[in-house]
Design a protein around this motif. Structure first.
Motif, short mmCIF file in Angstrom:
data_model
loop_
_atom_site.label_atom_id
_atom_site.label_comp_id
_atom_site.label_asym_id
_atom_site.label_seq_id
_atom_site.Cartn_x
_atom_site.Cartn_y
_atom_site.Cartn_z
N PHE A 139 1.30 -0.75 -0.30
CA PHE A 139 -0.16 0.25 -0.17
C PHE A 139 0.83 1.34 0.12
CE2 PHE A 139 -3.53 -3.05 0.85
CZ PHE A 139 -4.34 -2.47 0.18
N GLY A 140 1.72 1.53 0.87
CA GLY A 140 2.62 2.79 1.25
C GLY A 140 3.70 2.54 -0.51
N GLY A 141 3.78 1.36 -1.21
CA GLY A 141 4.38 1.28 -2.43
C GLY A 141 3.75 2.35 -3.59
N VAL A 142 2.63 1.68 -3.76
CA VAL A 142 1.46 2.19 -4.32
C VAL A 142 1.71 3.66 -4.23
CG1 VAL A 142 -0.83 1.78 -4.99
CG2 VAL A 142 0.55 0.04 -5.30
N ALA A 143 1.51 4.57 -3.36
CA ALA A 143 1.01 5.14 -2.54
C ALA A 143 2.23 5.73 -3.75
CB ALA A 143 0.85 5.70 -1.22
N LEU A 144 3.14 6.01 -2.89
CA LEU A 144 4.87 6.71 -2.97
C LEU A 144 4.71 6.68 -4.51
CD1 LEU A 144 7.22 5.81 -0.81
CD2 LEU A 144 6.27 7.51 -0.76
N VAL A 145 4.03 5.30 -5.80
CA VAL A 145 4.27 5.64 -7.15
C VAL A 145 3.76 6.62 -7.70
CG1 VAL A 145 3.79 4.24 -9.24
CG2 VAL A 145 5.51 3.22 -7.77
N LEU A 146 2.07 6.87 -7.21
CA LEU A 146 1.07 7.24 -7.61
C LEU A 146 1.29 8.85 -7.25
CD1 LEU A 146 -2.40 5.38 -6.00
CD2 LEU A 146 -0.97 5.98 -9.40
N ALA A 147 1.90 8.82 -6.54
CA ALA A 147 2.69 10.63 -5.76
C ALA A 147 3.75 10.93 -6.28
CB ALA A 147 3.00 10.50 -4.06
N ALA A 148 4.75 10.64 -7.48
CA ALA A 148 5.24 10.30 -8.15
C ALA A 148 4.85 10.89 -9.37
CB ALA A 148 6.48 9.59 -8.01
N VAL A 149 3.95 10.12 -9.82
CA VAL A 149 3.79 9.87 -11.35
C VAL A 149 3.26 11.31 -11.17
CG1 VAL A 149 1.62 9.15 -12.35
CG2 VAL A 149 3.32 7.57 -11.96
N ALA A 150 1.68 11.83 -10.11
CA ALA A 150 0.99 13.56 -9.65
C ALA A 150 2.19 14.05 -10.02
CB ALA A 150 0.18 13.29 -9.03
N PHE A 151 3.16 14.45 -9.75
CA PHE A 151 4.38 15.81 -9.09
C PHE A 151 5.03 15.56 -10.61
CE2 PHE A 151 8.31 16.63 -8.76
CZ PHE A 151 8.22 18.08 -8.32
N ALA A 152 4.68 14.22 -11.34
CA ALA A 152 5.72 14.73 -12.30
C ALA A 152 4.36 15.19 -13.82
CB ALA A 152 6.27 13.38 -12.72
N ALA A 153 3.61 14.57 -13.31
CA ALA A 153 2.08 15.26 -15.03
C ALA A 153 2.16 16.35 -14.00
CB ALA A 153 1.25 13.90 -14.07
N SER A 154 2.28 17.09 -12.96
CA SER A 154 2.09 18.28 -12.42
C SER A 154 3.12 19.20 -12.58
CB SER A 154 1.45 18.40 -11.33
OG SER A 154 0.07 17.72 -10.85
N TYR A 155 4.33 18.63 -12.82
CA TYR A 155 5.16 19.69 -12.63
C TYR A 155 5.56 20.83 -13.93
CZ TYR A 155 10.20 21.29 -12.29
OH TYR A 155 11.73 22.67 -12.35
#
Length: 173
Positions: A139-155
């Motif tokens: 669950f933590g790994g999935v949350a981190l991957v999703l957060a990283a993808v969201a950051f990259a898409a927003s940057y």
């Protein structure tokens, strides 16, 4: 039979010994246990690989969708960012504003997704091997991957907004 030597030699020895005991005995489909187990898990491996591929495609589509939404949102607010820059806001302030808004949305979406995932694991708990259905590492790994993808898409849209020229932005629309 258990052997520490070559598998082909062990199978040949098995055929010879069986012929010595009773020539009418026919041995067929003799194979190593690892191949037998691997063959029995072939369907599960194909399913897991297909689900991994589909999950990766889903993650890519989600990132593209998030990028599109953020780019559209930033484009709609170009005038606002121009006014902010004209009033003295630095590019990093604009960048931080957009990334904070994106992080807030990401946090809410990730929390809702993790709650739904925790509830839905009870449906597939009997198909999950060697880990707990509520494995915190997963669950933590999935949350981190999703957060990283969201950051990259927003940057990228945030970076573009941070570089907006106030005069161009004020004349926008």
């Amino acid at each position: 039979m258990r052997t520490s030597g070559a598998v082909s030699e062990a199978i040949a020895a098995l055929h010879r010994e069986a012929a010595v005991i009773d020539p009418a005995i026919t041995i067929f489909d003799a194979e190593p246990m690892t191949e037998y187990i691997s063959a029995s898990l072939f369907g599960a491996k194909i399913t897991a690989n297909l689900l991994s591929l589909l999950g990766g495609i889903g993650l890519l589509l989600a990132a593209m969708g998030l990028y599109g939404v953020m780019a559209y949102s930033v484009a709609q607010r170009t005038r606002e960012f121009g006014v902010r820059v004209a009033m003295g806001a630095r590019p990093r302030d604009i960048l931080g504003l957009i990334l904070r808004e994106s992080a807030r949305l990401t946090l809410v979406g990730t929390a809702a997704g993790l709650i739904l995932a925790a509830v839905s694991t009870q449906i597939v708990a009997h198909q999950i091997y060697s880990i707990s259905p509520l494995d915190p590492l997963t669950f933590g790994g999935v949350a981190l991957v999703l957060a990283a993808v969201a950051f990259a898409a927003s940057y990228v849209p945030a970076h573009r907004a941070a570089k907006v020229d106030p005069m161009v932005a004020l004349r926008y629309e």
